[in-house]
Design an enzyme around this catalytic site. Structure first.
Site, mmCIF file in Angstrom:
data_model
loop_
_atom_site.group_PDB
_atom_site.id
_atom_site.type_symbol
_atom_site.label_atom_id
_atom_site.label_comp_id
_atom_site.label_asym_id
_atom_site.label_seq_id
_atom_site.Cartn_x
_atom_site.Cartn_y
_atom_site.Cartn_z
ATOM 1 N N ARG A 215 -8.871 6.081 -41.082
ATOM 2 C CA ARG A 215 -9.593 4.796 -41.077
ATOM 3 C C ARG A 215 -10.438 4.661 -39.817
ATOM 4 N NH1 ARG A 215 -4.698 1.533 -41.509
ATOM 5 N NH2 ARG A 215 -5.926 -0.326 -41.170
ATOM 6 N N ARG B 286 2.124 -2.509 -36.125
ATOM 7 C CA ARG B 286 1.945 -3.269 -37.368
ATOM 8 C C ARG B 286 2.629 -2.563 -38.542
ATOM 9 N NH1 ARG B 286 -4.085 -4.711 -39.109
ATOM 10 N NH2 ARG B 286 -4.071 -2.677 -40.087
ATOM 11 N N ARG C 39 2.332 -2.240 -44.391
ATOM 12 C CA ARG C 39 1.110 -1.893 -45.129
ATOM 13 C C ARG C 39 1.120 -0.403 -45.455
ATOM 14 N NH1 ARG C 39 -4.441 -4.502 -42.831
ATOM 15 N NH2 ARG C 39 -5.192 -2.456 -43.467
ATOM 16 N N LYS D 50 -8.943 -8.498 -36.007
ATOM 17 C CA LYS D 50 -9.874 -9.305 -36.798
ATOM 18 C C LYS D 50 -9.145 -10.340 -37.664
ATOM 19 C CE LYS D 50 -11.836 -5.845 -39.005
ATOM 20 N NZ LYS D 50 -11.076 -4.676 -38.510
HETATM 21 P P1 AMP Z 1 -8.832 -4.015 -43.786
HETATM 22 O O1 AMP Z 1 -7.751 -4.961 -44.157
HETATM 23 O O2 AMP Z 1 -10.138 -4.686 -43.485
HETATM 24 O O3 AMP Z 1 -8.425 -3.026 -42.732
HETATM 25 O O4 AMP Z 1 -9.130 -3.141 -45.113
HETATM 26 C C1 AMP Z 1 -8.119 -2.343 -45.690
HETATM 27 C C2 AMP Z 1 -8.738 -1.393 -46.710
HETATM 28 O O5 AMP Z 1 -9.393 -2.130 -47.741
HETATM 29 C C3 AMP Z 1 -9.819 -0.455 -46.154
HETATM 30 O O6 AMP Z 1 -9.280 0.690 -45.531
HETATM 31 C C4 AMP Z 1 -10.574 -0.120 -47.437
HETATM 32 O O7 AMP Z 1 -9.855 0.792 -48.239
HETATM 33 C C5 AMP Z 1 -10.577 -1.460 -48.161
HETATM 34 N N1 AMP Z 1 -11.739 -2.285 -47.760
HETATM 35 C C6 AMP Z 1 -11.734 -3.449 -47.068
HETATM 36 N N2 AMP Z 1 -12.981 -3.910 -46.898
HETATM 37 C C7 AMP Z 1 -13.807 -3.010 -47.478
HETATM 38 C C8 AMP Z 1 -15.218 -2.908 -47.624
HETATM 39 N N3 AMP Z 1 -16.043 -3.824 -47.116
HETATM 40 N N4 AMP Z 1 -15.706 -1.831 -48.309
HETATM 41 C C9 AMP Z 1 -14.900 -0.909 -48.829
HETATM 42 N N5 AMP Z 1 -13.570 -0.923 -48.713
HETATM 43 C C10 AMP Z 1 -13.018 -1.965 -48.042
#
Ligand code: AMP
Length: 189
Positions: free
Chosen positions: A145, A128, A134, A14
């Site tokens: 996740r 990654r 990360r 994404k």
């Molecule tokens: P991502 O980079 O989209 O994989 O997001 C990394 C982390 O950020 C997730 O595992 C959540 O802990 C937090 N996060 C990102 N977007 C959201 C969301 N819409 N609602 C809640 N937590 C989020």
């Protein structure tokens, strides 16, 4: 096409695709994960609030996340369009998003879903972990996740399918191939 969401499991690509789409469409890409990570790095109040959830692979509480997104979408750079990456993530956030859009007086044009099979996702996430560092890319957190995606995010994607807004795109293959599929899906919507 000016207001888009991109959804899909962790590791589907994404973030990479969002950058390309935003350049191609001339709209800002907003990633809730990036906003959380930047705030954690800077140890802001928001970052301190979000850190334990992000590190554990849990969703940050809706009240915090919804407020953050609403604030971000009122910035000048999002006035004429945006691509939102990583939000909404559950049904409660879909309702919040509906309310935010209503208050802004705008509508979504399309919801892009990037798909990839589980093995591919895990191998990309492990890769990654080696390159990006990360904190939430270790094996236990990756598995969690993916579980959160299955239990909370997949049902909310279904909601957009029922509304007729969803376009599924196969996320397997090179960045260029996937991007070409996405642009095709956007054109046909
Ligand atoms: P991502 O980079 O989209 O994989 O997001 C990394 C982390 O950020 C997730 O595992 C959540 O802990 C937090 N996060 C990102 N977007 C959201 C969301 N819409 N609602 C809640 N937590 C989020």
């Amino acid at each position: 096409m000016t207001r888009l969401l991109i959804v899909g499991p962790p590791g589907a690509g994404k973030g990479t695709q969002s950058t390309l789409i935003s350049e191609e469409l001339g709209i800002v890409a907003i990633s809730t994960g990036d906003i959380f990570r930047a705030n954690i790095k800077g140890q802001t109040e928001l970052g301190k609030e979000a850190q334990k959830y992000v590190d554990a692979g849990e969703l940050v509480p809706d009240s915090v996340t919804n407020r953050m997104v609403e604030d971000r979408l009122t910035w000048e750079d999002a006035k004429d369009g945006f691509l939102l990456d990583g939000y909404p993530r559950n049904r409660t956030q879909v309702s919040a998003m509906d309310e935010i859009l209503a208050r802004l007086g705008v509508e979504l044009d399309v919801v892009l879903e990037l798909t990839a099979d589980r093995e591919e996702l895990i191998s990309r996430l492990v890769k990654r972990a080696e390159t990006d560092g990360r904190t939430d890319d270790n094996e236990d957190v990756i598995r969690h996740r993916l579980e959160v995606f299955d239990s909370e995010t997949a049902p909310m994607i279904e909601e957009y399918r029922q509304r007729g807004l969803l376009k599924q795109v196969d996320g397997l293959g090179s960045v260029e191939d996937v991007n070409a599929r996405i642009m095709q899906a956007i054109k046909s919507s």
